[in-house]
Each structure stands twice: as structure tokens, then as C-alpha cells.
Design an enzyme around this catalytic site. Sequence first.
Site, mmCIF file in Angstrom:
data_model
loop_
_atom_site.group_PDB
_atom_site.id
_atom_site.type_symbol
_atom_site.label_atom_id
_atom_site.label_comp_id
_atom_site.label_asym_id
_atom_site.label_seq_id
_atom_site.Cartn_x
_atom_site.Cartn_y
_atom_site.Cartn_z
ATOM 1 N N GLU A 1 -1.707 6.981 -2.150
ATOM 2 C CA GLU A 1 -3.022 6.576 -1.227
ATOM 3 C C GLU A 1 -3.756 5.470 -1.946
ATOM 4 O O GLU A 1 -5.024 5.584 -2.124
ATOM 5 C CB GLU A 1 -3.839 7.910 -1.101
ATOM 6 N N HIS B 1 0.948 -1.063 -0.028
ATOM 7 C CA HIS B 1 -0.052 0.144 0.089
ATOM 8 C C HIS B 1 0.965 1.079 0.027
ATOM 9 O O HIS B 1 1.780 1.411 0.916
ATOM 10 C CB HIS B 1 -0.651 -0.051 1.256
ATOM 11 N N CYS B 2 0.845 2.069 -1.101
ATOM 12 C CA CYS B 2 1.610 3.164 -1.175
ATOM 13 C C CYS B 2 1.043 4.392 -0.704
ATOM 14 O O CYS B 2 -0.039 4.809 -1.280
ATOM 15 C CB CYS B 2 2.030 3.508 -2.624
ATOM 16 N N PRO B 3 1.562 4.935 0.267
ATOM 17 C CA PRO B 3 0.795 6.154 1.091
ATOM 18 C C PRO B 3 1.065 7.355 0.045
ATOM 19 O O PRO B 3 0.370 8.310 0.230
ATOM 20 C CB PRO B 3 1.899 6.501 2.362
#
Length: 267
Positions: free
Chosen positions: A135, A130-132
Site C-alpha cells: 500500500e 504502486h504496490c497494493p
Amino acid sequence: MWPGVPWGSGCLVRAAHTGLSWGITVALFLHPTDLRRQEEQGELLQPLLFVSLVLCSVLLYFIVSLMDPGYVESDGDQKEAVNEEQKAMISQQVPSTVWLRRCGYCFLKQPMRAKHCQACRHCVRRYDHHCPWIENCVGERNHPLFIVYLAVQLVVLMWAMQVAWSGLNFEQSWAWLQHNALLLLSFLAIVLFTVVATLLLVSHLYLAASNTTTWEFMSRHRISYLRQCEAENPFDQGIFRNLWKFFCACRLVTWENLYSQAEGHAV
């Protein structure tokens, strides 16, 4: 249109990315850089090309950020709720030696290599991470475009670094710092983002070439189907075939079949 996309904090992150991208671009044109000088001389080819690349990187960012990364929408017996690609995938017989587990959060049967993302509240096929910054999850559907976005972004950053450097004529005076503070800050930000983008691009190209994911690479000892398999990487089909299928395949893959073949040929 984009089910499960987190719009709350996602809007702030996407606004920050867009603001940084165009803010740094404007800063490069406000100071006496190569692009500013070419624009003043009427040589518009490179300035227009640079702005077009920035626009392309921003558009790719939004596509990767908003698209479905490969959400698992239903169990295998609910064929009417899934699209044509998933129907073709479900119609293939899963090897009897492979057991599909049920997710403890959404209670759906997880295809192999899927993982539940608590941030997105969905199970994601071929889950990578999950890439912040976008998002959103990086999964089977958007992972190739994520790498393309990183490549385009890196080209923009390296060009922007050269442009910013061309406008920095260092002088030991307070007046110089006042007039060039924005350009200097932009240059430092560009250097930082270039290092991050380079590391990300290299690592994800390596993962794609070996047909593995960040989750599998970092947590192999915790993943049952990797722990139990004698082959080091049951999904590896060679660098060129891995890359070809990663970037050019237009359908979802039944990883259970590939896993069963590798397990059967394990020494």
C-alpha cells in the site's frame, strides 16, 4: 513522519500481512514439523533463527511500506522547502535540451522519470509502480529496500516450505485431514507466495541491472522522453555500474544529465 502514507486501507493490508506471517509461523510450530521436533529436543538454534528471519522480513515490510518512496515535494525554485539531497540536486544545471513537465494533478514540475500516483496523490521520483501489497509506491528511495525485502521474504518462504513439508505425512483418512488442515493450507499458501516472490525478485533484479523501471518497461511507447530518444535505454550504464548505483548510491540522481549525455552519444 511519513507524509502522504495512506493509513486507511493501508492499515488493513499491513495487518493482513502481519497476521499471515505470524499465523503461518505459529502453524509450523503447532504441528509435528522439523522445527517443532527440534524445539522439543532443546535444539533451539534453527527455531530461533527461523523466527528471527520472519521478524526481519516483517520489519523490512513495514519500513518499505511506510517510508517516503521519493515524493516530489516542491518546484525547483522553492529550495527552502526541500532537504539537503534535493538542494544538491536542484543546484545542478538541467541541460537546456531537457524540458521539465508540470504535473496535471499536483501542478509541480516533475523531474525526469517521475510520475504522479493517483493512489498516493503524489509525484514519485523514479516511479516504478504502486504496490497494493505494501500500500505504497515503489520509487527512487525505497526501491532498493523493496528488493532486499523480497530476497529476505523468499528465503523465509523457501525455508517455511521445507518445514511445512516435513510435517505432512499424507494419509487417506478424514481424521488425518482434520488434524492437518491448517498445516496443509499453510503449505499451499507458502507455495503460492513463493512463486509470486520469486517472479517479483527476478523481474526487479533485471530492472535494476538494466536501470529501468516497471513503468518504463511496460509503457515505453507512452513516455515522451523514451519515445523521443534514439538510445534504447538512455539511463543504462552497464550491469555492474547500474547495480552499484542502485543499491549503494545514498543520494538522489539528476536523471536529466544522464539522459542528455546518452542523447548526445546516440547513433
